[in-house]
Design a protein around this motif. Sequence first.
Motif, PDB file in Angstrom:
ATOM      1  N   ILE A  36       0.828  -1.206   0.000  1.00  0.00           N
ATOM      2  CA  ILE A  36       0.000   0.000   0.000  1.00  0.00           C
ATOM      3  C   ILE A  36       0.867   1.263   0.000  1.00  0.00           C
ATOM      4  O   ILE A  36       0.709   2.149  -0.855  1.00  0.00           O
ATOM      5  CB  ILE A  36      -0.959  -0.037   1.216  1.00  0.00           C
ATOM      6  N   ASP A  37       1.807   1.350   0.924  1.00  0.00           N
ATOM      7  CA  ASP A  37       2.619   2.570   1.006  1.00  0.00           C
ATOM      8  C   ASP A  37       3.519   2.714  -0.216  1.00  0.00           C
ATOM      9  O   ASP A  37       3.713   3.814  -0.729  1.00  0.00           O
ATOM     10  CB  ASP A  37       3.432   2.561   2.307  1.00  0.00           C
ATOM     11  N   GLU A  38       4.013   1.579  -0.697  1.00  0.00           N
ATOM     12  CA  GLU A  38       4.885   1.629  -1.876  1.00  0.00           C
ATOM     13  C   GLU A  38       4.122   2.137  -3.102  1.00  0.00           C
ATOM     14  O   GLU A  38       4.610   2.983  -3.870  1.00  0.00           O
ATOM     15  CB  GLU A  38       5.448   0.218  -2.144  1.00  0.00           C
ATOM     16  N   CYS A  39       2.894   1.645  -3.271  1.00  0.00           N
ATOM     17  CA  CYS A  39       2.105   2.077  -4.432  1.00  0.00           C
ATOM     18  C   CYS A  39       1.688   3.534  -4.282  1.00  0.00           C
ATOM     19  O   CYS A  39       1.695   4.302  -5.246  1.00  0.00           O
ATOM     20  CB  CYS A  39       0.892   1.175  -4.624  1.00  0.00           C
ATOM     21  N   CYS A  40       1.336   3.896  -3.066  1.00  0.00           N
ATOM     22  CA  CYS A  40       0.982   5.299  -2.788  1.00  0.00           C
ATOM     23  C   CYS A  40       2.131   6.213  -3.215  1.00  0.00           C
ATOM     24  O   CYS A  40       1.925   7.207  -3.918  1.00  0.00           O
ATOM     25  CB  CYS A  40       0.671   5.426  -1.294  1.00  0.00           C
ATOM     26  N   GLN A  41       3.350   5.869  -2.829  1.00  0.00           N
ATOM     27  CA  GLN A  41       4.509   6.692  -3.181  1.00  0.00           C
ATOM     28  C   GLN A  41       4.752   6.702  -4.688  1.00  0.00           C
ATOM     29  O   GLN A  41       5.134   7.729  -5.258  1.00  0.00           O
ATOM     30  CB  GLN A  41       5.755   6.197  -2.430  1.00  0.00           C
ATOM     31  N   ALA A  42       4.524   5.556  -5.341  1.00  0.00           N
ATOM     32  CA  ALA A  42       4.717   5.496  -6.794  1.00  0.00           C
ATOM     33  C   ALA A  42       3.729   6.417  -7.511  1.00  0.00           C
ATOM     34  O   ALA A  42       4.086   7.113  -8.472  1.00  0.00           O
ATOM     35  CB  ALA A  42       4.559   4.058  -7.279  1.00  0.00           C
ATOM     36  N   VAL A  43       2.478   6.443  -7.023  1.00  0.00           N
ATOM     37  CA  VAL A  43       1.471   7.312  -7.644  1.00  0.00           C
ATOM     38  C   VAL A  43       1.822   8.779  -7.401  1.00  0.00           C
ATOM     39  O   VAL A  43       1.731   9.622  -8.300  1.00  0.00           O
ATOM     40  CB  VAL A  43       0.061   6.971  -7.116  1.00  0.00           C
ATOM     41  N   VAL A  44       2.275   9.072  -6.175  1.00  0.00           N
ATOM     42  CA  VAL A  44       2.711  10.449  -5.873  1.00  0.00           C
ATOM     43  C   VAL A  44       3.825  10.857  -6.839  1.00  0.00           C
ATOM     44  O   VAL A  44       3.834  11.970  -7.376  1.00  0.00           O
ATOM     45  CB  VAL A  44       3.178  10.544  -4.398  1.00  0.00           C
ATOM     46  N   GLY A  45       4.745   9.925  -7.111  1.00  0.00           N
ATOM     47  CA  GLY A  45       5.837  10.204  -8.042  1.00  0.00           C
ATOM     48  C   GLY A  45       5.319  10.559  -9.437  1.00  0.00           C
ATOM     49  O   GLY A  45       5.806  11.506 -10.070  1.00  0.00           O
ATOM     50  N   LEU A  46       4.316   9.813  -9.914  1.00  0.00           N
ATOM     51  CA  LEU A  46       3.757  10.087 -11.246  1.00  0.00           C
ATOM     52  C   LEU A  46       3.077  11.455 -11.288  1.00  0.00           C
ATOM     53  O   LEU A  46       3.133  12.159 -12.298  1.00  0.00           O
ATOM     54  CB  LEU A  46       2.744   8.992 -11.628  1.00  0.00           C
ATOM     55  N   LEU A  47       2.425  11.822 -10.198  1.00  0.00           N
ATOM     56  CA  LEU A  47       1.742  13.125 -10.139  1.00  0.00           C
ATOM     57  C   LEU A  47       2.758  14.263 -10.060  1.00  0.00           C
ATOM     58  O   LEU A  47       2.636  15.277 -10.749  1.00  0.00           O
ATOM     59  CB  LEU A  47       0.810  13.170  -8.924  1.00  0.00           C
ATOM     60  N   GLU A  48       3.787  14.078  -9.231  1.00  0.00           N
ATOM     61  CA  GLU A  48       4.786  15.149  -9.067  1.00  0.00           C
ATOM     62  C   GLU A  48       5.621  15.327 -10.328  1.00  0.00           C
ATOM     63  O   GLU A  48       6.047  16.446 -10.633  1.00  0.00           O
ATOM     64  CB  GLU A  48       5.654  14.864  -7.836  1.00  0.00           C
ATOM     65  N   ALA A  49       5.795  14.223 -11.062  1.00  0.00           N
ATOM     66  CA  ALA A  49       6.515  14.333 -12.342  1.00  0.00           C
ATOM     67  C   ALA A  49       5.766  15.263 -13.295  1.00  0.00           C
ATOM     68  O   ALA A  49       6.341  15.788 -14.250  1.00  0.00           O
ATOM     69  CB  ALA A  49       6.682  12.955 -12.966  1.00  0.00           C
ATOM     70  N   ARG A  50       4.479  15.459 -13.042  1.00  0.00           N
ATOM     71  CA  ARG A  50       3.661  16.350 -13.871  1.00  0.00           C
ATOM     72  C   ARG A  50       3.417  17.691 -13.174  1.00  0.00           C
ATOM     73  O   ARG A  50       2.505  18.438 -13.543  1.00  0.00           O
ATOM     74  CB  ARG A  50       2.349  15.664 -14.219  1.00  0.00           C
ATOM     75  N   GLY A  51       4.197  17.970 -12.161  1.00  0.00           N
ATOM     76  CA  GLY A  51       4.113  19.277 -11.495  1.00  0.00           C
ATOM     77  C   GLY A  51       2.937  19.422 -10.549  1.00  0.00           C
ATOM     78  O   GLY A  51       2.616  20.541 -10.126  1.00  0.00           O
ATOM     79  N   MET A  52       2.276  18.320 -10.212  1.00  0.00           N
ATOM     80  CA  MET A  52       1.133  18.422  -9.289  1.00  0.00           C
ATOM     81  C   MET A  52       1.640  18.617  -7.861  1.00  0.00           C
ATOM     82  O   MET A  52       2.651  18.030  -7.468  1.00  0.00           O
ATOM     83  CB  MET A  52       0.282  17.147  -9.338  1.00  0.00           C
ATOM     84  N   ARG A  53       0.906  19.415  -7.101  1.00  0.00           N
ATOM     85  CA  ARG A  53       1.204  19.579  -5.670  1.00  0.00           C
ATOM     86  C   ARG A  53       0.467  18.457  -4.933  1.00  0.00           C
ATOM     87  O   ARG A  53      -0.770  18.425  -4.947  1.00  0.00           O
ATOM     88  CB  ARG A  53       0.736  20.945  -5.176  1.00  0.00           C
TER      89      ARG A  53
END
Length: 449
Positions: A36-53
Motif C-alpha cells: 500500500i505505502d509503496e504504491c501510494c509513493q509510486a502514484v505520488v511520483g507520477l503526479l509530481e513528475a507532472r508538477g502536481m502539488r
Amino acid sequence: MIDGFRASLASSLRRHVDELRRLVEIPSVSAQHRGIDECCQAVVGLLEARGMRTAVHETPYAPVITAHGGGGDTTLLFYEHYDVQPEDPLDEWTTPPFQLTERDGKMYGRGAADTKGNLICRLAAIDAAREVLGDDPIAYTFVIEGEEEIGSPNLEPFIAAHADELRADACLWESGGVDADDRPRVSIGMKGIATFDLRCRVSSYDLHSSLGAVVDNPLYRIAAAIASLRDEAGRVTIDGFLDDVVPLGPADEDALAAVPDHTEQMRRTYGVAGFLGGASGTDLNRRLYLAPCVNVNGIHGGYGGDGTKTVLPREAIAKLDIRLVPRQNPDRVLRAVREHLDRRGFTDVEVVPNVGEWAGRTAVDDPFVALVARTAELAYGVPPVILPSSAGTGPAHPFVEHLRVPFAGAGCNYPGGRAHAPDEHVRIEDFERGRLHSALIVAGLGGRL
Ligand SMILES: [Zn+2]
C-alpha cells in the motif's frame, strides 16, 4: 484538434504503458495491506513528475492521496484508487499477476483494468492537453484512495473533512470503457451496498446427527432466514425495504429505454439458462442497473469434506450483501433485516453488519454528462450508451453528498477484462481510446475543443 491529440497520444503510448507497468508491479492489495505505502509513493511520483502539488493523508488503514495542478476557472476532480483485489487463485493466471504482460493486443496484470489503467489514462490526458494545447486548459484535483476494493471505509469522512479543498465543477469517475458491442459506455451512478453476516448457534458443541430428531439445525435456520429475504423471481421481500426509494423520473426512464438489450450476449457470457423472473431487455436492464437486490455470498457450517460425517453442527454462518439504490441508508436497511427476521421468529439468527455504502447518481441531464457523451462520440466514433447507474458499487455518495459534484465514468475497460479475476487485462486499443477520451474531456471542459 482531435488529430493532434491522436498524434500526441500515439507518440506517448510506450511511456504510458511503462508507467502502467510500474504500478502493476506493486502488489497493492488492500485486503491484506500489502504494497500500500509503496504504491501510494509510486502514484505520488507520477503526479509530481507532472508538477502536481501532492499530499498524502494518513487514515486508519490506507493513505488518501490528493493532488492539485493546472489552472483556470474550471476544476475537474479525478477520483481514482491505487489498491487492487487479491490475486488468488494464483494457478489460474497465465502469466504472473504482478507483471504487466503484453500478448495478443492485451496487457495482463492485476490492476491493469481495475483501475491502474484508468489512472494512467488521466495522467495521459494531462500530458496530451499540455502538448496539443500548449498549457493546462483547466485546473486538476485528484483524490486517490487505497481502500476502494475493501469498501472505502475511510473515504466518506475524509471527503467530508476536505470538502473545501476538493470542490470541483465535475468529477471523472475511475472506470469506464466500451460495452459488449464496442460502444462507449458512460456510467453516471453507483449502487450502494450493505454487507453483513447471519449467524446462528443452536448447541454448545457439534452433536451426533441422530439428535436432529429433536434439536434444531443452525443450517436449516440460516437457510430459512435467507429464503425469507427474496422471492423466487429475485424481488427483495424484506419488510419496509423499498420505503425510501424514489421512483425514476422521465429522463431516467428515457436513458434506461436507450440502453441496448444484451440479454442474449449476457446469457451466453455468464453461461446461465436465463435470468431471474424471466427478465429480458429493458426489464433486465432496470433490475441490473437501477433496482436493489440481495445476494448470498456463502453459507458455512458443518461438514463439507469427502464421504459422510453425520454431524449436527453447533453453528452456521452466512455472508450476504444487499445492493442499494439512492436514498437507501445501509444502517437502516440492516435494521429492517433485523425486524423482518424477528417478525418471522428468527430471533436466534444474529445480524452482524460489515461494510455499508450509500448509492449515488448524477442527473442524466447534467451538462457534464453531455460533455462526456459528446467527447465519447469523438473518441470512439459512435454515440455512447448512458447508464443512469452502474450495477456495481463505488463510493459515489460522498461526492454527491459533500461535494455536490456531477460525476461520470470513462476509461479503458471492456466486459471481457476479468476485473477481480485471474488474467485481468485491458486491450491496448481500449487503453488508447480511454486516453483519448480522457484528453478530450479535459479539453472540452476547458472550452478548447
Ligand atoms: Zn474493483
